[in-house]
Motif scaffolding. Structure first.
Motif, short mmCIF file in Angstrom:
data_model
loop_
_atom_site.label_atom_id
_atom_site.label_comp_id
_atom_site.label_asym_id
_atom_site.label_seq_id
_atom_site.Cartn_x
_atom_site.Cartn_y
_atom_site.Cartn_z
N TYR A 23 2.97 -0.18 0.21
CA TYR A 23 3.00 -1.26 1.19
C TYR A 23 3.21 -0.72 2.60
N ASP A 26 -0.02 0.90 3.81
CA ASP A 26 -1.04 -0.10 4.16
C ASP A 26 -0.75 -0.72 5.53
N GLN A 29 -1.28 1.70 8.35
CA GLN A 29 -2.72 1.90 8.54
C GLN A 29 -3.32 0.72 9.31
N THR A 67 -9.04 -1.20 -4.09
CA THR A 67 -8.20 -0.69 -3.00
C THR A 67 -8.10 -1.71 -1.87
N LYS A 71 -4.76 -3.86 -0.39
CA LYS A 71 -4.34 -3.89 1.01
C LYS A 71 -4.28 -5.34 1.52
N THR A 74 -1.10 -6.75 0.36
CA THR A 74 0.00 -6.26 1.20
C THR A 74 0.15 -7.14 2.44
#
Length: 294
Positions: A23, A26, A29, A67, A71, A74
């Motif tokens: 988490y 993510d 990012q 993936t 995200k 998250t």
């Protein structure tokens, strides 16, 4: 606010260390993306368009739908946290849709191959060799997750009753029975453990490094890959495939689906039902081979 959210996950939700790390990665990012692309210093201030732009960017990078959906999940958790904390007035993920995941059946190791891994592979009589053998046997014969194996202590084993206490996701405890064969192998492993570290104290971790410290994920990954490479034909060589194998082999032998669900520590039956597809494929193969009209 990322730190506050991470603290919430860690101390209130009791999320695993792996989940917390994922988490945080993510969110950091996403923070980097909106800073570079939209010159926004705070992800609390973004709207639906910025989030959608990130999703599109991830897809353009070739990220898998699994993936990307993780995200997205998250971000949904993060903004719901902000909304409950009254730090934002509107959830920017409200209209966000997850990507469609292609259905993929979990891989598993064939019975003949797993038998070869456990019976024909050469495990040295040293502590390291016997620990590696225990990793392979324990993952396959109990179906525990990697994190659950690493967290096990000697005190979690009850060899008199033939069971192991496992602390799963969200600190949920379950009891898994162990076979007499696994019990004998645990006793053999305990002997070399005590020869190496003097005594297997109840507070000691069950699977440890060469220095006697709690094992780490890469040690288990390397061990599983090393021995599966010898016999298994699957594309995956991770510890999780032994969990898939455990569940599939039980169902192939007629185990009750609800019982397998409890053994795996699944929160609902839907997560377990994916393994019935593998069993169904086996039944279809038998049908096509044996039925005169097939």
């Amino acid at each position: 606010m990322i730190d506050s959210f991470i603290n919430y996950l860690t101390y209130e939700k009791k999320a695993s260390a792996h989940t917390v790390t994922a988490y945080r990665h993510d969110l950091e990012q996403f923070q980097e993306f909106v800073t570079i692309s939209f010159e926004k210093q705070s992800i609390e201030d973004v709207g639906h368009s910025e989030i959608r732009a990130w999703v599109i960017d991830l897809v353009d990078e070739g990220r898998s739908s699994t993936t990307v959906n993780r995200k997205i999940a998250t971000l949904r958790s993060f903004y719901k946290f902000l909304l409950r904390s009254r730090l934002i007035k509107k959830d920017p993920t409200y209209k966000l849709k997850s990507l469609k995941n292609p259905k993929k059946l979990p891989e598993f190791v064939q019975e003949s191959a797993i038998e070869s891994v456990l019976e024909e592979a050469v495990y040295e009589a040293t502590f390291e060799g016997q620990r590696d053998k225990m990793i392979m046997e324990f993952l396959y014969q109990t179906g525990v997750r990697l994190s659950e194996l690493i967290g096990l202590k000697w005190s979690d084993l009850n060899l008199i009753e033939g069971s192991v206490r496992v602390l799963g996701k969200r600190k949920k405890e379950r009891i898994i029975p162990i076979t007499s064969a696994l019990k004998r192998n645990i006793l053999s492993y305990q002997k070399v453990f005590e020869e190496r570290f003097l005594k297997a104290n109840q507070s000691d971790y069950f699977i440890v490094s060469n220095q006697g410290k709690q094992s780490y994920p890469m040690l288990v990954y390397r061990t599983v890959k090393q021995y599966l490479d010898l016999f298994a034909q699957t594309s995956s060589r991770s510890p999780h495939i032994l969990r898939h194998t455990f569940a599939t082999h039980l169902l192939n032998k007629g185990a009750d689906l609800n019982a397998v669900k409890d053994l795996l520590g699944h929160a609902n039956l839907a997560a377990t039902q994916v393994y019935t597809h593998n069993s169904l494929e086996k039944l279809k193969a038998v049908f096509e081979q044996a039925h005169p009209k097939a």
